[in-house]
Design an enzyme around this catalytic site. Structure first.
Site, PDB file in Angstrom:
ATOM      1  N   ASN A   9      61.545 -39.874  26.195  1.00 40.06           N
ATOM      2  CA  ASN A   9      61.538 -39.371  24.817  1.00 40.06           C
ATOM      3  C   ASN A   9      61.562 -40.575  23.863  1.00 40.06           C
ATOM      4  O   ASN A   9      62.553 -41.293  23.764  1.00 40.06           O
ATOM      5  CB  ASN A   9      62.769 -38.477  24.628  1.00 40.06           C
ATOM      6  CG  ASN A   9      62.848 -37.897  23.233  1.00 40.06           C
ATOM      7  OD1 ASN A   9      62.552 -38.560  22.249  1.00 40.06           O
ATOM      8  ND2 ASN A   9      63.273 -36.650  23.148  1.00 40.06           N
ATOM      9  N   ASP A  69      71.519 -37.217  28.152  1.00 40.19           N
ATOM     10  CA  ASP A  69      71.158 -35.804  28.100  1.00 40.19           C
ATOM     11  C   ASP A  69      71.886 -35.210  26.904  1.00 40.19           C
ATOM     12  O   ASP A  69      73.092 -35.408  26.732  1.00 40.19           O
ATOM     13  CB  ASP A  69      71.502 -35.052  29.382  1.00 40.19           C
ATOM     14  CG  ASP A  69      70.673 -33.780  29.468  1.00 40.19           C
ATOM     15  OD1 ASP A  69      69.447 -33.888  29.659  1.00 40.19           O
ATOM     16  OD2 ASP A  69      71.229 -32.676  29.292  1.00 40.19           O
ATOM     17  N   SER A  70      71.137 -34.525  26.076  1.00 41.26           N
ATOM     18  CA  SER A  70      71.711 -34.117  24.797  1.00 41.26           C
ATOM     19  C   SER A  70      71.138 -32.784  24.360  1.00 41.26           C
ATOM     20  O   SER A  70      70.167 -32.293  24.934  1.00 41.26           O
ATOM     21  CB  SER A  70      71.427 -35.195  23.746  1.00 41.26           C
ATOM     22  OG  SER A  70      70.079 -35.606  23.800  1.00 41.26           O
ATOM     23  N   HIS A 178      75.882 -37.787  17.500  1.00 34.26           N
ATOM     24  CA  HIS A 178      76.338 -37.622  18.886  1.00 34.26           C
ATOM     25  C   HIS A 178      75.902 -38.824  19.731  1.00 34.26           C
ATOM     26  O   HIS A 178      76.669 -39.367  20.510  1.00 34.26           O
ATOM     27  CB  HIS A 178      75.766 -36.318  19.433  1.00 34.26           C
ATOM     28  CG  HIS A 178      74.281 -36.145  19.203  1.00 34.26           C
ATOM     29  ND1 HIS A 178      73.701 -36.326  17.963  1.00 34.26           N
ATOM     30  CD2 HIS A 178      73.255 -35.850  20.041  1.00 34.26           C
ATOM     31  CE1 HIS A 178      72.399 -36.148  18.048  1.00 34.26           C
ATOM     32  NE2 HIS A 178      72.104 -35.853  19.307  1.00 34.26           N
ATOM     33  N   ARG A 179      74.646 -39.279  19.530  1.00 35.50           N
ATOM     34  CA  ARG A 179      74.123 -40.403  20.329  1.00 35.50           C
ATOM     35  C   ARG A 179      74.817 -41.710  19.926  1.00 35.50           C
ATOM     36  O   ARG A 179      75.179 -42.514  20.779  1.00 35.50           O
ATOM     37  CB  ARG A 179      72.599 -40.481  20.125  1.00 35.50           C
ATOM     38  CG  ARG A 179      71.885 -41.513  20.978  1.00 35.50           C
ATOM     39  CD  ARG A 179      70.397 -41.243  21.064  1.00 35.50           C
ATOM     40  NE  ARG A 179      70.136 -39.956  21.688  1.00 35.50           N
ATOM     41  CZ  ARG A 179      69.760 -38.862  21.019  1.00 35.50           C
ATOM     42  NH1 ARG A 179      69.543 -38.896  19.713  1.00 35.50           N
ATOM     43  NH2 ARG A 179      69.595 -37.712  21.663  1.00 35.50           N
TER      44      ARG A 179
END
Ligand code: ITT
Length: 198
Positions: A9, A69-70, A178-179
């Site tokens: 990605n 993974d999100s 979050h990342r």
């Protein structure tokens, strides 16, 4: 020292490269190994999928690997789309269709509270696997706003802000996302190993 990012990605890769800068660490990615097949993400949790992606790439390349993974969890949808965030509206991955589906599903919902979650897994060719997680709480608005970022960014307003992630520049999103949080935890927890031990 080489660390393979276990993702294809391009948006994630860009964010990870902006956030995760450790001296002496050369970041390459799954895109540099086009001969490798995609990993089937069939885990029930972000953690299971992150571990699967990191282990699979480490086994295939012999290098240490870091996977992300999100996804988005929406309270009114009992945590959906969750681990299915990328393919919420079906194959192939289509961010615009995912956002349209999310808006449809949330029509008339009593709460629009949601959070992004990101689990980062680090796999070591000699065996041990480690994971850390970052979260960002927020709200799903009822129209798309902004052109930056990717995925659900135009619909997500983080707590304490009025802009969506897609209206923020990269450094601002990364400072609370979050990342960003997961990678800060990764650096804090594994920085020493990554600087010295690879
Ligand atoms: P890789 O498995 O190759 O890493 P992927 O896009 O399939 O790529 P995931 O399975 O982790 O990755 O799914 C992540 C999805 O969650 C992504 O496609 C978006 O729909 C959503 N998502 C994750 N982080 C996001 C962010 O920062 N902004 C907006 N949407 C995000």
């Amino acid at each position: 020292m080489k660390l393979v990012l276990a993702t294809r990605n391009k948006h994630k890769l860009q964010e990870i490269r902006e956030i995760f800068r450790l001296p002496g660490l050369e970041l390459v990615s799954a895109l540099d190994f086009p001969e490798l097949e995609d990993v089937v993400e069939d885990g029930a949790t972000f953690e299971a999928n992150a571990v699967k992606k990191a282990v699979s790439l480490t086994q295939a390349t012999g290098f240490w690997s870091l996977a992300d993974d999100s996804g988005l969890e929406v309270d009114a949808l009992n945590g959906a789309p969750g681990v299915y965030s990328a393919r919420y509206a079906g194959e192939p991955v289509d961010y615009a269709a995912n956002n349209r589906k999310l808006l449809r599903e949330l029509e008339g919902a009593a709460t629009r509270r949601a959070r992004f979650r990101c689990v980062i897994a680090l796999a070591d060719p000699s065996g041990p696997i480690r994971t850390v997680e970052g979260r960002c709480e927020g709200t799903i608005i009822d129209e798309l706003r902004g052109r930056q970022g990717f995925g659900y960014d135009p619909l997500f307003v983080p707590e304490g802000y009025t802009q969506t992630f897609a209206e923020m520049d990269g450094p601002l999103k990364n400072s609370m996302s979050h990342r960003g949080r997961a990678l800060a935890a990764a650096e804090k927890t594994w920085g020493e190993i990554l600087r010295m031990g690879l």
